[in-house]
Design an enzyme around this catalytic site. Sequence first.
Site, PDB file in Angstrom:
ATOM      1  N   CYS A   1       0.831  -1.212   0.000  1.00 36.23           N
ATOM      2  CA  CYS A   1       0.000   0.000   0.000  1.00 36.23           C
ATOM      3  C   CYS A   1       0.863   1.258   0.000  1.00 36.23           C
ATOM      4  O   CYS A   1       0.497   2.268  -0.602  1.00 36.23           O
ATOM      5  CB  CYS A   1      -0.959  -0.030   1.186  1.00 36.23           C
ATOM      6  SG  CYS A   1      -2.083  -1.448   1.091  1.00 36.23           S
ATOM      7  N   THR A   2       2.009   1.193   0.645  1.00 34.07           N
ATOM      8  CA  THR A   2       2.941   2.321   0.632  1.00 34.07           C
ATOM      9  C   THR A   2       3.539   2.487  -0.762  1.00 34.07           C
ATOM     10  O   THR A   2       3.631   3.604  -1.274  1.00 34.07           O
ATOM     11  CB  THR A   2       4.033   2.119   1.706  1.00 34.07           C
ATOM     12  OG1 THR A   2       3.392   2.130   2.987  1.00 34.07           O
ATOM     13  CG2 THR A   2       5.083   3.207   1.646  1.00 34.07           C
TER      14      THR A   2
END
Length: 186
Positions: free
Chosen positions: A71-72
Amino acid sequence: MRKAALLSALILSAALAASPAFAALKTGAEAPDFSAPAAIGGKDFVFSLAEALKKGPVVLYFYPKSFTRGCTIEAHEFAENYDNFSAAGASLIGVSADTIETQREFSTKECRDKFPVAADANLSIIGAYDAKRDRPSQSGDSVSDRISYVVTPDGKIGFTHVGSDPIQHVAETLQFVRQWQGSHKH
């Protein structure tokens, strides 16, 4: 030879069982309207899909959990391509089941103050977009799958991308938005 074939079948079967079952709204479907608490640059506001669509297409991407590796990476990639999406007339919004407090921090650190992320702690938006992961996360929390949509200004799903590779979500949605813009110039 028979043992090798059986072993291959078992491995394939286990791999398929371990992969998430993705569901998503189909192209042409009506995009559920929503408003949600969101943050950009650490500042709270209420994101409204209807308002955002007045300016052009909206890339609406669902991701499992802020501050996790994939997600980062996805947030960084969307931030790096923010100007490309903007040049194509599209806006961005990320949605996860995280709290608004988490989204404030994520919007600054990982989205690099470029685009907003919305908090959907009760999974109402995630549910409406058929983006809820069938299995809970490792922590036992319900989360969304990694699904990206492009919602066109008429409120329809113009494009859907489902997959675990966060970089592909950025590339695929940007490609669609550019093609859409090219075919909708006046």
